[in-house]
Each structure stands twice: as structure tokens, then as C-alpha cells.
Motif scaffolding. Structure first.
Motif, mmCIF file in Angstrom:
data_model
loop_
_atom_site.group_PDB
_atom_site.id
_atom_site.type_symbol
_atom_site.label_atom_id
_atom_site.label_comp_id
_atom_site.label_asym_id
_atom_site.label_seq_id
_atom_site.Cartn_x
_atom_site.Cartn_y
_atom_site.Cartn_z
ATOM 1 N N HIS A 146 0.786 -1.189 0.098
ATOM 2 C CA HIS A 146 0.025 -0.164 0.126
ATOM 3 C C HIS A 146 0.921 1.330 0.016
ATOM 4 O O HIS A 146 0.733 2.365 -0.680
ATOM 5 C CB HIS A 146 -0.757 0.150 1.188
ATOM 6 C CG HIS A 146 -2.057 -0.739 1.147
ATOM 7 N ND1 HIS A 146 -2.972 -1.165 2.005
ATOM 8 C CD2 HIS A 146 -2.544 -1.886 -0.067
ATOM 9 C CE1 HIS A 146 -3.884 -1.832 1.858
ATOM 10 N NE2 HIS A 146 -3.450 -2.476 0.577
ATOM 11 N N ASP A 147 1.890 1.282 0.801
ATOM 12 C CA ASP A 147 2.923 2.330 0.862
ATOM 13 C C ASP A 147 3.311 2.697 -0.431
ATOM 14 O O ASP A 147 3.825 4.177 -0.824
ATOM 15 C CB ASP A 147 3.778 2.184 2.080
ATOM 16 C CG ASP A 147 3.309 2.534 3.444
ATOM 17 O OD1 ASP A 147 2.247 2.897 3.619
ATOM 18 O OD2 ASP A 147 3.951 2.202 4.392
ATOM 19 N N ALA A 148 3.645 1.685 -1.246
ATOM 20 C CA ALA A 148 4.222 1.814 -2.454
ATOM 21 C C ALA A 148 3.256 2.423 -3.413
ATOM 22 O O ALA A 148 3.782 3.282 -4.256
ATOM 23 C CB ALA A 148 4.925 0.310 -3.011
ATOM 24 N N PHE A 149 1.987 2.251 -3.295
ATOM 25 C CA PHE A 149 1.072 2.591 -4.314
ATOM 26 C C PHE A 149 0.822 4.168 -3.648
ATOM 27 O O PHE A 149 0.808 5.073 -4.664
ATOM 28 C CB PHE A 149 -0.396 1.987 -4.129
ATOM 29 C CG PHE A 149 -0.281 0.672 -4.975
ATOM 30 C CD1 PHE A 149 0.191 0.674 -6.184
ATOM 31 C CD2 PHE A 149 -0.644 -0.436 -4.519
ATOM 32 C CE1 PHE A 149 0.159 -0.420 -7.103
ATOM 33 C CE2 PHE A 149 -0.690 -1.711 -4.952
ATOM 34 C CZ PHE A 149 -0.279 -1.664 -6.372
ATOM 35 N N ARG A 150 0.880 4.404 -2.711
ATOM 36 C CA ARG A 150 0.735 5.841 -2.077
ATOM 37 C C ARG A 150 2.043 6.622 -2.519
ATOM 38 O O ARG A 150 1.602 8.029 -3.176
ATOM 39 C CB ARG A 150 0.749 5.832 -0.394
ATOM 40 C CG ARG A 150 -0.410 5.385 0.180
ATOM 41 C CD ARG A 150 -0.419 5.536 1.549
ATOM 42 N NE ARG A 150 -1.679 4.899 2.334
ATOM 43 C CZ ARG A 150 -1.755 3.621 2.986
ATOM 44 N NH1 ARG A 150 -0.716 3.134 3.125
ATOM 45 N NH2 ARG A 150 -2.778 3.460 3.627
ATOM 46 N N ARG A 151 3.025 6.278 -2.381
ATOM 47 C CA ARG A 151 4.266 7.158 -2.998
ATOM 48 C C ARG A 151 4.129 7.259 -4.258
ATOM 49 O O ARG A 151 4.132 8.210 -5.002
ATOM 50 C CB ARG A 151 5.394 6.361 -2.596
ATOM 51 C CG ARG A 151 7.032 7.231 -2.922
ATOM 52 C CD ARG A 151 8.112 6.494 -2.699
ATOM 53 N NE ARG A 151 8.196 5.393 -3.061
ATOM 54 C CZ ARG A 151 9.203 4.407 -2.848
ATOM 55 N NH1 ARG A 151 10.240 4.926 -2.043
ATOM 56 N NH2 ARG A 151 9.370 3.217 -3.760
ATOM 57 N N GLU A 152 3.811 6.150 -5.163
ATOM 58 C CA GLU A 152 3.648 6.498 -6.719
ATOM 59 C C GLU A 152 2.499 7.567 -7.082
ATOM 60 O O GLU A 152 2.705 8.187 -7.993
ATOM 61 C CB GLU A 152 3.438 4.963 -7.341
ATOM 62 C CG GLU A 152 3.524 4.987 -8.749
ATOM 63 C CD GLU A 152 4.830 5.514 -9.137
ATOM 64 O OE1 GLU A 152 5.046 5.681 -10.559
ATOM 65 O OE2 GLU A 152 5.981 5.326 -8.270
#
Length: 276
Positions: A154-160
Motif C-alpha cells: 500500500h505504501d508503494a502505491f501511495r508514494r507512486e
């Protein structure tokens, strides 16, 4: 870049989950660790990267236009299994130097997105290499627990989403080829993640916790709404004369829906996946 400068960037990157300050604030940055071609020692360098679909990212061996390829490039030619840190995941990858039309297309996207790459090429007679980094065994490994793995994804998607918001907002009168790839890579990643959840995680949770029927129905409904927004964003950025203002509006709608969904999913599922 000097050894001391690199060391400071690496330390800051690792301390702040991939976030660094000037001169790379808001930039796409990763850490690449290679094995020395002669020494066998491990060497880490910070590098800018380009998304290139869900399976790989690209890095460029510019060395600021120096006459020789950087040491890390020679290392990965000799030992192509490398370690990639993106601030959230650390994983092994297979490094491959692109050639021919594939290299030319990637280079053209890079130069369009940042003319600085062309400046580096103008300083040297060598052809600056473009390298694919493809995750081994399907990409980044999971976290230490199911809940941690979910939060990391989820954090990877938030950052992207944060990066793409900034990139689209700063894109000027048109959407370049690389920015389109960035958006489409995000769309592909979210689609794959939600497909896996619909087929695996959600049925498993529903079977073990029938009392959460309403929660699971809401999560599935949110997946459907996100799918509609993903389809719309892909249509907008794939149009030959894509309008950056329209693309930004679609990115904002997607980001709002996705962030709300991720927060709710973590609130409901992580306590079940990682019970105290």
C-alpha cells in the motif's frame, strides 16, 4: 558524484524510506548495489530510475557525461544479479543492458522527460547505456508478516500516486511518453494487486471471518470503483493529444479513492492478519 556525497544520500534514503532532500527532493531515486567485477566487494550507488511497466525499472549509466562508463555498470556486466532498494522494498534483480530499438525507445523517453540526459550524451563519445532491472522471482519479497506485507504494498502505491500527481502537474502543455508510461505502470500495478486480493486474500478472510461480510462487500465495491477510475485514466493518458489538466483531474480522483480504500482496508484487515 563523490563518495562522500553518495554516502550522505544513501544514509538519508535509508533513514527516510526513500525520501531525500535537495538536490533530489521529489525525484525518482533508488539504491543499486552491485558486486565488484574485480574485488568482489559490494558497492551501493543512488540512481534515478524510470518506470517501464510492472516487471522492471530502467537506470541510465550516464556518469554525468564522463568519458568512461561508471564502475557500477562494469560491475553488473560481470555480475548481473544486483540488489535494488526503492525505499520500501529491497529485492534482488537481474540487470540487462538494453540494445537496439529497445534501448533507443527508452532513451528517447528519458530525454523527452529530462533534457539533462541529452546534455550528458553530448559531453561524451560513448553511447550511454540504459539498463533494465527486473525483479527475480516475481519482484520484491513480502514483509515479515502478512499485515506488514500488505502495508508495504500500500505504501508503494501511495508514494507512486504522490509522484505521478507531481509529475502530471508539472508536465506543461502535453504529456510526454515517459509520463504516460508512469501512469500506465501505476494502473497496471493497482489492477494486478486488486485482482490478486479478489482471488486470494478476500475469499480467505471471508471464509475465516463471516462476521465481516459487510466489510468485505465494501472492499470489493471499492475495487470496482477503482477499476472504473483506472480505465478512465488509461483512456485519457493514451489519447494522442492527451490534456494534462484532464489527466491531473483523473489522477486526483483516483488518488482520493485509492487512499481512502487503502486506509480502510488496513484498518479492517491488518489486525486480523497480524493479531497481537
Amino acid at each position: 558524484m563523490s563518495f562522500d556525497f553518495n554516502t550522505k544520500i544513501i544514509e538519508e534514503f535509508r533513514a527516510n524510506r526513500g525520501q531525500v532532500g535537495a538536490p533530489f527532493e521529489g525525484a525518482r531515486l533508488l539504491l543499486l548495489t552491485t558486486t565488484g567485477a574485480r574485488s568482489g566487494d559490494r558497492h551501493t550507488v543512488p540512481l534515478g530510475y524510470l518506470p517501464d511497466g510492472g516487471a522492471q525499472v530502467l537506470v541510465i549509466a550516464s556518469a554525468n557525461g564522463a568519458p568512461r562508463h561508471p564502475a557500477w555498470y562494469h560491475n553488473l556486466l560481470a555480475n548481473p544479479v544486483v540488489t535494488v532498494e526503492d525505499g520500501i522494498f529491497t529485492y534482488e534483480a537481474q540487470a540487462t543492458a538494453l540494445e537496439g530499438e529497445e534501448r533507443a525507445a527508452a532513451w528517447a523517453r528519458a530525454v523527452e522527460a529530462d533534457p539533462g540526459w541529452a546534455d550528458y550524451q553530448a559531453r561524451t563519445s560513448r553511447v550511454i547505456p540504459v539498463i533494465s532491472l527486473k525483479g527475480i522471482d516475481g519482484g520484491p519479497p513480502p514483509g515479515r508478516s502478512f499485515g506488514e506485507a500488505l502495508r508495504m504494498i500500500h505504501d508503494a502505491f501511495r508514494r507512486e500516486l504522490t509522484l505521478i500527481r507531481k509529475e502530471v502537474a508539472a508536465s506543461g502543455p502535453g504529456l510526454g511518453a515517459q509520463l504516460r508510461v508512469n501512469c500506465l505502470t501505476l494502473c497496471q500495478g493497482l489492477h494486478v494487486h486488486h485482482t490478486h486480493e479478489d482471488a486470494g486474500l478476500f475469499p480467505a478472510v471471508s471464509a475465516q471471518h463471516p462476521e465481516l461480510a459487510e466489510v468485505m462487500d465494501r472492499l470489493r465495491a471499492e475495487h470496482e470503483r477503482v477499476a472504473v477510475l483506472l480505465e478512465r485514466l488509461q483512456e485519457v493518458v493514451s489519447a494522442p493529444s492527451a490534456d494534462p489538466a484532464e489527466a491531473l483531474a483523473e489522477v486526483e480522483r483516483l488518488a482520493e479513492e485509492v487512499e481512502r480504500h487503502l486506509d480502510y482496508e488496513e484498518e479492517q484487515l491488518i489486525p486480523l492478519l497480524d493479531p497481537a
